[in-house]
Design a protein around this motif. Structure first.
Motif, PDB file in Angstrom:
ATOM      1  N   TRP A  96      -7.146  -6.624   3.854  1.00 37.79           N
ATOM      2  CA  TRP A  96      -5.675  -6.595   3.794  1.00 37.79           C
ATOM      3  C   TRP A  96      -5.118  -6.470   5.207  1.00 37.79           C
ATOM      4  N   HIS A  97      -4.139  -7.301   5.527  1.00 35.33           N
ATOM      5  CA  HIS A  97      -3.529  -7.268   6.856  1.00 35.33           C
ATOM      6  C   HIS A  97      -2.025  -7.121   6.716  1.00 35.33           C
ATOM      7  N   PRO A  98      -1.436  -6.171   7.449  1.00 37.40           N
ATOM      8  CA  PRO A  98       0.029  -6.030   7.382  1.00 37.40           C
ATOM      9  C   PRO A  98       0.709  -7.306   7.880  1.00 37.40           C
ATOM     10  N   GLU A 122       3.548  -0.595   3.635  1.00 37.57           N
ATOM     11  CA  GLU A 122       3.687  -1.890   4.276  1.00 37.57           C
ATOM     12  C   GLU A 122       3.335  -3.009   3.317  1.00 37.57           C
ATOM     13  N   THR A 176      -2.471  -3.334  -4.528  1.00 37.08           N
ATOM     14  CA  THR A 176      -3.678  -3.210  -3.679  1.00 37.08           C
ATOM     15  C   THR A 176      -4.684  -2.233  -4.251  1.00 37.08           C
ATOM     16  N   LYS A 202       1.351  -6.301   2.677  1.00 39.63           N
ATOM     17  CA  LYS A 202       0.095  -6.796   3.235  1.00 39.63           C
ATOM     18  C   LYS A 202      -0.321  -8.127   2.652  1.00 39.63           C
ATOM     19  N   ASP A 238       0.812  -1.214   0.000  1.00 41.04           N
ATOM     20  CA  ASP A 238       0.000   0.000   0.000  1.00 41.04           C
ATOM     21  C   ASP A 238       0.848   1.267   0.000  1.00 41.04           C
TER      22      ASP A 238
END
Lengths: 228, 228
Positions: free
Chosen positions: A117-119, A24, A101, A26, A21
């Motif tokens: 979306w997760h870091p 980071e 993303t 993700k 993003d």
DNA sequence: TCATCAAAGTGTATTTTTCACACTAAAATT
DNA sequence: AATTTTAGTGTGAAAAATACACTTTGATGA
């Protein structure tokens, strides 16, 4: 003639989908609507049909479960621990995908509460053995990015050198010297500078670049090896 | 609840077994006694049982079909083309193994006419999609050998520096400078010089060395990265 | 036993690559 | 007009990679 066991493991595929993003790295995860691991986050996955290859299955699942199509995808590893799925014996051929993303609006497909979306630095608990799968995928991405120009797959078509640098810093987890980075990357001849700059940024606007696939193929034929 | 297709692909494994005879990189092949591909050479392979992982299956097959046990083995890739086996749909998780050719007396297991070492530069026609599997394995070995000390797995416990150099030359297909090679390898601190030399060679006898696994682990913990 | 053969073992100088480092330019914001 | 923020640019020092040739040793056989 040939003999094989009457019972067979089920064959499935799971997809580790990386995104970036701007700051980071993700991971795209789905929250499960059904047991096992109801409400828990997990990788998009599903069974491999009789008439499709595992790669075709992975691509189908990317589309069906996350609305993602036409992206970089590569086989990661096949996981076959006996008890990796509590329901029955399932062998899973895992793939990893690289996605910008910004390029897709996520959808939550069948049997999923939400997609998100997760870091990778702060993942929720994951169902099944998906923590292992993710961990291997991250290692693989870290390795791969250094000797293959795959980072571009995580950016938009056009990007600034600073964005590219931020990407490498996020993946490799260490700072990079701006001047040396630019020198090396531009020196390879894989980047086309576009006649276009950033717009409406409160600072000096940076030029956009794009990855020159054709040049890369040509150079590769001549024995060139990408290396960060 | 969950639904899956009634029919499932069969799950098998095939093993690419590399050996080194001091001069050439070789592949262990079996000549098939039964159809399909009767009399043709092929990789040792077999079905994965319901109660074993794919890696366990590969190790079992190594033992049953070639008499090889306790060697370096690593997952290579999963091949899932629909028609890769003329009998039925079989997905194969391929492994590759590194073996010292002197360490085992080959056996020909069930359904095989003979087992034999073949130089990778002159392979016979292979059954199924095994040519593809081999080709990927060779690429992988070439890549791996440069950034992981796996070459030692192809030599005996003790070896001379010249043997090691010959091995790298055979795998990488290009000549290496003797002095630079020794400087680099010895400089890493991964080789223990033994108090033992070659015997009965019609020339100055070379010292034996062995790979120091413990030192390698220690160094790796401290961030050391092997690189040829 | 002496000459021959074949590979073992060893150091230095040159080139190339990597790394560390700091200021000016430009665009929007106040 | 001043401020803020990032873009963009070159050089010198250190480290790593490369090229290169002769002496030593052990067995062989004349």
């Amino acid at each position: 003639m040939y003999h094989y066991e009457y019972e067979r493991p089920a064959l499935a595929t799971d997809c580790v989908i990386f995104g970036f993003d701007g700051a980071e790295l993700k991971l795209l995860l789905l929250q499960r609507e059904k047991a096992p691991f109801r409400d828990t986050w997990a990788l998009p996955g599903g069974f491999v049909y009789m008439h499709e290859t595992t790669e075709a299955a992975a691509k189908r699942i990317l589309l069906e479960k996350a609305g993602i199509r036409n992206v970089f995808i590569e086989q990661l590893y096949t996981f076959s621990e006996i008890d990796r799925d509590p329901r029955e014996r399932i062998v899973s051929v895992a793939y990893f995908a690289l996605v910008s993303t910004t390029q897709f609006r996520l959808i939550a497909g069948r049997d999923t509460i939400q997609a998100g979306w997760h870091p990778i630095s702060a993942l929720p608990q994951l169902g099944f053995d998906h923590r292992n799968i993710v961990s291997l995928a991250v290692d693989r991405l870290r390795g791969k990015v250094r000797y293959q120009p795959v980072g571009f797959e995580l950016l938009d078509e056009k990007f600034t050198l600073s964005q590219l640098q931020a990407l490498y810093e996020a993946i490799l987890q260490n700072p990079v010297d701006k001047r040396n980075f630019r020198k090396k990357l531009l020196g390879m001849g894989l980047l086309k500078q576009l006649d276009e700059k950033e717009q409406n940024v409160p600072r000096k606007a940076a030029f956009y670049y794009s990855f020159d696939k054709k040049a890369y193929k040509e150079l590769t034929k001549k024995g060139f090896h990408f290396e960060l």
